[in-house]
Design a protein around this motif. Structure first.
Motif, short mmCIF file in Angstrom:
data_model
loop_
_atom_site.label_atom_id
_atom_site.label_comp_id
_atom_site.label_asym_id
_atom_site.label_seq_id
_atom_site.Cartn_x
_atom_site.Cartn_y
_atom_site.Cartn_z
N LYS A 174 -45.54 28.07 39.31
CA LYS A 174 -44.88 27.41 40.30
C LYS A 174 -44.66 28.39 41.47
O LYS A 174 -44.50 29.49 41.10
CB LYS A 174 -43.55 26.62 40.02
N THR A 175 -44.87 28.04 42.73
CA THR A 175 -44.62 29.17 43.86
C THR A 175 -43.58 28.40 44.79
O THR A 175 -43.89 27.26 45.10
CB THR A 175 -46.02 29.26 44.53
N VAL A 176 -42.56 29.16 45.16
CA VAL A 176 -41.61 28.62 46.34
C VAL A 176 -41.60 29.74 47.40
O VAL A 176 -41.84 30.88 47.24
CB VAL A 176 -40.09 28.89 45.76
N GLN A 177 -42.31 29.29 48.51
CA GLN A 177 -42.66 29.85 49.48
C GLN A 177 -41.56 29.63 50.81
O GLN A 177 -41.38 28.51 51.02
CB GLN A 177 -43.97 29.89 50.13
N THR A 178 -40.99 30.87 51.38
CA THR A 178 -39.91 30.44 52.46
C THR A 178 -40.32 31.12 53.57
O THR A 178 -40.55 32.49 53.25
CB THR A 178 -38.56 30.58 52.09
N GLY A 179 -40.06 30.82 54.73
CA GLY A 179 -39.94 31.93 55.80
C GLY A 179 -38.45 32.59 56.17
O GLY A 179 -37.87 32.39 55.32
N GLU A 180 -38.55 33.31 57.15
CA GLU A 180 -37.28 33.90 57.37
C GLU A 180 -36.11 33.22 57.37
O GLU A 180 -36.17 32.01 58.50
CB GLU A 180 -37.54 34.72 58.83
N GLY A 181 -35.02 33.32 56.87
CA GLY A 181 -33.82 32.47 56.83
C GLY A 181 -34.00 31.36 56.01
O GLY A 181 -33.12 30.42 56.13
N GLY A 182 -35.03 31.08 55.36
CA GLY A 182 -35.16 29.97 54.53
C GLY A 182 -35.90 28.72 55.25
O GLY A 182 -36.01 27.92 54.69
N SER A 183 -36.34 29.15 56.31
CA SER A 183 -37.23 28.07 57.07
C SER A 183 -38.62 27.79 56.60
O SER A 183 -39.19 28.44 55.99
CB SER A 183 -37.38 28.38 58.80
N ASP A 184 -38.98 26.76 56.71
CA ASP A 184 -40.42 26.02 56.69
C ASP A 184 -40.66 26.38 55.01
O ASP A 184 -41.65 26.99 54.53
CB ASP A 184 -41.40 26.82 57.08
N ARG A 185 -39.73 25.62 54.34
CA ARG A 185 -39.76 26.14 52.71
C ARG A 185 -40.76 25.25 52.05
O ARG A 185 -41.02 24.01 52.51
CB ARG A 185 -38.32 25.72 51.97
N SER A 186 -41.51 25.71 51.21
CA SER A 186 -42.52 25.03 50.00
C SER A 186 -42.25 25.02 48.79
O SER A 186 -42.28 26.24 48.61
CB SER A 186 -44.10 25.39 50.76
N GLU A 187 -42.52 24.27 48.11
CA GLU A 187 -42.53 24.18 46.64
C GLU A 187 -43.80 23.63 46.10
O GLU A 187 -44.22 22.58 46.31
CB GLU A 187 -41.18 23.51 46.10
N MET A 188 -44.58 24.52 45.37
CA MET A 188 -46.01 24.46 44.89
C MET A 188 -46.30 24.41 43.57
O MET A 188 -45.75 25.41 42.92
CB MET A 188 -46.79 25.22 46.00
#
Length: 266
Positions: free
Chosen positions: A57-71
């Motif tokens: 599992k990959t959890v990807q986030t931008g600065e400050g938790g923006s544009d979060r993706s769970e993959m």
């Protein structure tokens, strides 16, 4: 008197034996620690071992938790799931996207077709694990760090309650573009450099945390370019434990033509 001397000799010999054993253990520990500070070797092994896992599992986030993706990423049969929360638009007021990729098809969550909750798009040649974004940027970041002379061991830290070795380096994309060697495959290098240049990025400070079992637990990318700085964080977990990925029920899936027709209806 002789007995006392013998007892004393026994104590001395026992003490010497204990010190020798302790020194040997310390040397082994020192050697093991020294190997963990060899950033290039650890990162190359970690990228290979992590990529070999059946799923993760990959959890990807931008600065400050923006544009979060769970993959979710599955090797055999190849499949992936991407759930993302990004900018809200007129077509997507919630900003939520949900996509399942497997075999020769991509299934996208949608409410544009009455009675259906998904639509299907065909993939030419089927899924390609090497280019799946659900796998995260493990190969790119680990490879770029291993190929960069500035990369070094930062220290041991905790990631999700697990001890991990932290590595950091500054990658200049124009320099990485000319790298040839075993640290990163040519196609992975080219993809990463081209992606950065399309975004106007010139360099990146990369961080990666590797568990003691040589599995990559976390990465961080801070890029600098014509649009200023940008940050992306990824955390990896559930190695080999991701539930089997399946397609949506057939009766809930619209064709591409049905989806287009549904979007164009007033």
């Amino acid at each position: 008197m002789a007995a006392a001397a013998g007892a004393a000799l026994t104590v001395v010999l026992a003490g010497c034996g204990g010190e020798s054993h302790s020194s040997g253990a310390s040397r082994v520990e020192d050697e093991a620690a020294k190997k963990r500070t060899d950033a290039r070797t650890v990162l190359v092994v970690a990228a290979r071992k992590t990529a070999e896992r059946a799923s993760y599992k990959t959890v990807q986030t931008g600065e400050g938790g923006s544009d979060r993706s769970e993959m979710l990423f599955q090797q055999k049969p190849y499949a992936s799931v991407i759930k993302s929360w990004g900018k809200k638009t007129e077509d997507n007021p919630s900003g939520f996207n949900h996509m399942i990729s497997m075999g020769d098809a991509i299934y996208v969550k949608s409410d544009h077709v009455p009675g259906k909750s998904w639509y299907r798009m065909d993939q030419n040649g089927g899924g390609d694990p090497g280019n799946s974004r659900a796998a995260g940027f493990i190969n790119e970041i680990a490879g770029a760090l291993a190929a960069t002379g500035s990369t070094s061991w930062v220290g041991e830290e905790q990631v999700g309650g697990r001890p991990a070795d932290h590595y950091r380096g500054t990658v200049v994309f124009d320099e990485l573009a000319h790298y040839t060697g075993p640290a990163i495959k040519d196609d992975v290098r080219d993809y990463y450099v081209q992606l950065a240049k399309r975004r106007g990025e010139t360099s990146a400070v990369l961080d990666m945390w590797v568990g003691k079992d040589d599995l990559i637990l976390k990465s961080q990318e801070v890029t600098t370019g014509s649009k200023g700085q940008d940050q992306v964080f990824e955390e990896y977990s559930d190695f080999g434990a991701v539930p089997a990925i399946t397609a949506p029920p057939a009766d809930t899936v619209a064709t591409w033509d049905e989806f287009i027709a549904g979007k164009t209806k007033p």
